[in-house]
Scaffold this motif. Structure first.
Motif, PDB file in Angstrom:
ATOM      1  N   UNK A 374       4.275  -2.020 -10.593  1.00 48.64           N
ATOM      2  CA  UNK A 374       5.387  -2.696  -9.943  1.00 48.64           C
ATOM      3  C   UNK A 374       4.855  -3.908  -9.173  1.00 48.64           C
ATOM      4  N   UNK A 375       5.671  -4.944  -9.036  1.00 48.06           N
ATOM      5  CA  UNK A 375       5.221  -6.154  -8.321  1.00 48.06           C
ATOM      6  C   UNK A 375       5.225  -5.959  -6.812  1.00 48.06           C
ATOM      7  N   UNK A 379      -0.717  -0.746  -2.047  1.00 46.99           N
ATOM      8  CA  UNK A 379      -1.249   0.153  -3.089  1.00 46.99           C
ATOM      9  C   UNK A 379      -0.339   1.336  -3.382  1.00 46.99           C
ATOM     10  N   UNK A 380       0.242   1.944  -2.331  1.00 46.52           N
ATOM     11  CA  UNK A 380       1.068   3.125  -2.553  1.00 46.52           C
ATOM     12  C   UNK A 380       2.406   2.804  -3.186  1.00 46.52           C
ATOM     13  N   UNK A 381       2.760   1.517  -3.260  1.00 46.14           N
ATOM     14  CA  UNK A 381       4.035   1.108  -3.861  1.00 46.14           C
ATOM     15  C   UNK A 381       3.849   0.289  -5.119  1.00 46.14           C
ATOM     16  N   UNK A 382       2.617   0.178  -5.613  1.00 40.07           N
ATOM     17  CA  UNK A 382       2.341  -0.678  -6.768  1.00 40.07           C
ATOM     18  C   UNK A 382       2.527   0.033  -8.095  1.00 40.07           C
ATOM     19  N   UNK A 383       2.958   1.275  -8.088  1.00 33.61           N
ATOM     20  CA  UNK A 383       3.182   1.996  -9.340  1.00 33.61           C
ATOM     21  C   UNK A 383       4.409   2.869  -9.198  1.00 33.61           C
ATOM     22  N   UNK A 408      -2.526   0.887  -9.035  1.00 33.12           N
ATOM     23  CA  UNK A 408      -2.534  -0.221  -9.968  1.00 33.12           C
ATOM     24  C   UNK A 408      -3.885  -0.922  -9.924  1.00 33.12           C
ATOM     25  N   UNK A 409      -4.394  -1.324 -11.121  1.00 34.65           N
ATOM     26  CA  UNK A 409      -5.622  -2.093 -11.177  1.00 34.65           C
ATOM     27  C   UNK A 409      -5.268  -3.571 -11.223  1.00 34.65           C
ATOM     28  N   UNK A 410      -5.839  -4.352 -10.304  1.00 39.34           N
ATOM     29  CA  UNK A 410      -5.590  -5.779 -10.236  1.00 39.34           C
ATOM     30  C   UNK A 410      -6.682  -6.521 -10.984  1.00 39.34           C
ATOM     31  N   UNK A 411      -6.290  -7.589 -11.672  1.00 37.37           N
ATOM     32  CA  UNK A 411      -7.262  -8.452 -12.306  1.00 37.37           C
ATOM     33  C   UNK A 411      -7.739  -9.484 -11.282  1.00 37.37           C
TER      34      UNK A 411
END
Length: 485
Positions: A374-375, A379-383, A408-411
């Motif tokens: 998710x945008x 971290x706890x809200x990124x998926x 979520x893994x960030x590039x």
């Protein structure tokens, strides 16, 4: 043209025994009262049971003998099943009732290599279906059928081989009735060659001209058109067991026959499935149904069997199963995949999909979920968690029964741990060695859950690579949020 005949002389027996690993003493009686036996299993014949015996005397000789009345409907369905499966070799398939299927394979020789290669694959494929057949090859369909019945090997001198066949092969032709065959036997004839040498006028006067017509069709001197078989648009075939059972291994063995048949049907249609249904039929209770749901379309028997094994292990049957039926009514176009020299990625992807399908079969649909990003920088809200049946990539799955939530893994320069704790854990800063500069995350003001933190890579006293942060809002403090290893 080149015809391959699949002849099943023991079809009345095999429709009862094809779902069994170890065939007991079974005999088949004709479908009328007082009729003699028409077939017997190997174990029954070893005890002295022979076709032609009366059922009463056979039961007296072998009390444990299982008697079953002949089932023409079941034989016709089995013949249709074989014809549908045989479409994987050639689109030119024809039924030759009541016990044979004919394949015209001349146009497929280059695809499979040779007639011998096709014959070998047909024989092994039929064994996987639970059928034992005799196979014959000839340039005409009737000659191929006769060669299969007599066990004659394929050869160049096939016309001479026809002349050497016994008159008993004429029993397959309705036009050559019992009176005609008795006439030929009364003349002292024993082979088709001797019958062919008889004057045509003499046979016509005696009403036996049908013999010459049969010989002419077998030798290719007269046309012998055969109607082409058309497989059904949906797969629905059953298998009845000689005795009801509730053992999962016995049911799995029987289901393997139907899955092999399904694979051949799908190959003939250049199709695959992502869903099928196995119905377990009970005598006096509602049928049990097993839904086989796949992560991606396939037609591989081994993969379907692995999923079915997991489901049967969890299933509690309320009654014995007397028959199985496999239904696949939504075939999908198979996606052709070009192989490469080192196709490790494709192999790993297929293995991952099979593993996930097995987990869903073992743990249930609600225990396997899709994780999507998710945008959101928190971290706890990124998926988010979704339905695994809608996932498009195997890498998006995780099992909630065994794995912790994933972040979520960030590039780019910033990395995220694979193991994110459900809630940040308070820690003592002195127990950790910082390995990176601070990464500040400030967001969440729009939903009343704002965060104001500085994140660091760090090692703890056990040398585990951790993800920790310092809370910048009062009362502050340091927290552990995840692990990299």
């Amino acid at each position: 043209m080149l015809w391959l005949a699949i002849l099943l002389p023991d079809l009345p027996l095999q429709v009862f025994t094809r779902g069994l690993r170890d065939v007991p003493a079974i005999a088949i009686t004709a479908d009328k009262p007082g009729a003699p036996l028409i077939a017997a299993s190997a174990s029954a014949q070893a005890a002295g049971i022979r076709p032609g015996q009366h059922a009463t005397s056979a039961s007296a000789l072998l009390p444990e003998l299982r008697l079953h009345a002949r089932m023409p409907r079941r034989e016709a369905e089995a013949l249709n099943e074989i014809a549908s499966w045989a479409g994987r070799f050639t689109p030119r398939v024809s039924l030759s009732s009541p016990d044979a299927v004919l394949l015209e394979i001349a146009s497929c020789l280059r695809l499979f290599g040779s007639a011998h290669d096709i014959t070998t694959q047909v024989a092994s494929g039929l064994a996987a279906l639970g059928f034992h057949a005799r196979i014959g090859l000839a340039p005409t369909p009737l000659a191929a059928r006769w060669f299969a019945r007599c066990g004659h090997p394929a050869g160049e001198d096939w016309l001479q081989a026809i002349d050497q066949l016994p008159l008993s092969v004429l029993e397959d032709e309705a036009a050559c009735d019992a009176d005609t065959r008795a006439l030929l036997a009364g003349l002292g004839l024993h082979s088709l060659g001797e019958a062919r040498d008889l004057p045509a006028a003499g046979l016509a006067r005696r009403g036996a001209q049908a013999v010459r017509h049969c010989l002419a069709r077998a030798r290719g001197e007269m046309p012998d058109p055969r109607p082409w078989f058309e497989a059904a648009d949906t797969f629905s075939h059953g298998l009845e067991l000689p005795a009801p059972t509730h053992h999962s291994e016995a049911l799995l063995f029987a289901a393997r026959r139907l899955l092999a048949s399904l694979e051949g049907w799908l190959q003939a249609r250049h199709a695959a499935i992502d869903h099928c249904q196995l119905i377990l039929e009970h005598a006096h209770r509602p049928h049990s149904r097993l839904e086989l749901v796949l992560g991606q379309p396939c037609r591989d028997t081994a993969g379907l069997l692995a999923i079915l094994r997991e489901q049967l292990a969890r299933l509690v049957l309320e009654a014995d199963v007397g028959a199985l039926r496999l239904i696949a009514d939504r075939p999908l176009a198979a996606i052709a995949r070009t192989g490469v020299l080192f196709d490790d990625v494709g192999t790993l992807r297929e293995q991952a999909v099979l593993l996930l399908d097995r987990l869903r079969a073992r743990l249930g649909q609600s225990s396997v979920h899709l994780l999507a990003s998710q945008p959101d920088h928190r971290p706890e809200s990124a998926w988010r968690q979704g339905d695994a049946s809608c996932a498009g990539s195997p890498a998006q799955y995780t099992c909630s029964a065994h794995a912790p939530p994933l972040a979520r893994e960030h590039k780019g320069l910033h990395v995220r741990p694979l193991w994110l704790l459900p809630e940040p854990k308070p820690i003592e800063r002195a127990d950790y060695v910082l390995l990176s500069e601070a990464e500040r995350i400030e967001c969440g003001w729009w939903d009343d859950h704002p965060v104001h933190r500085d994140y660091y890579l760090a090692n703890n006293t056990g040398q585990a690579l951790c993800w920790i942060f310092q809370a910048l809002d009062p009362p502050g403090g340091w927290f552990l949020h995840g692990y990299f290893a």
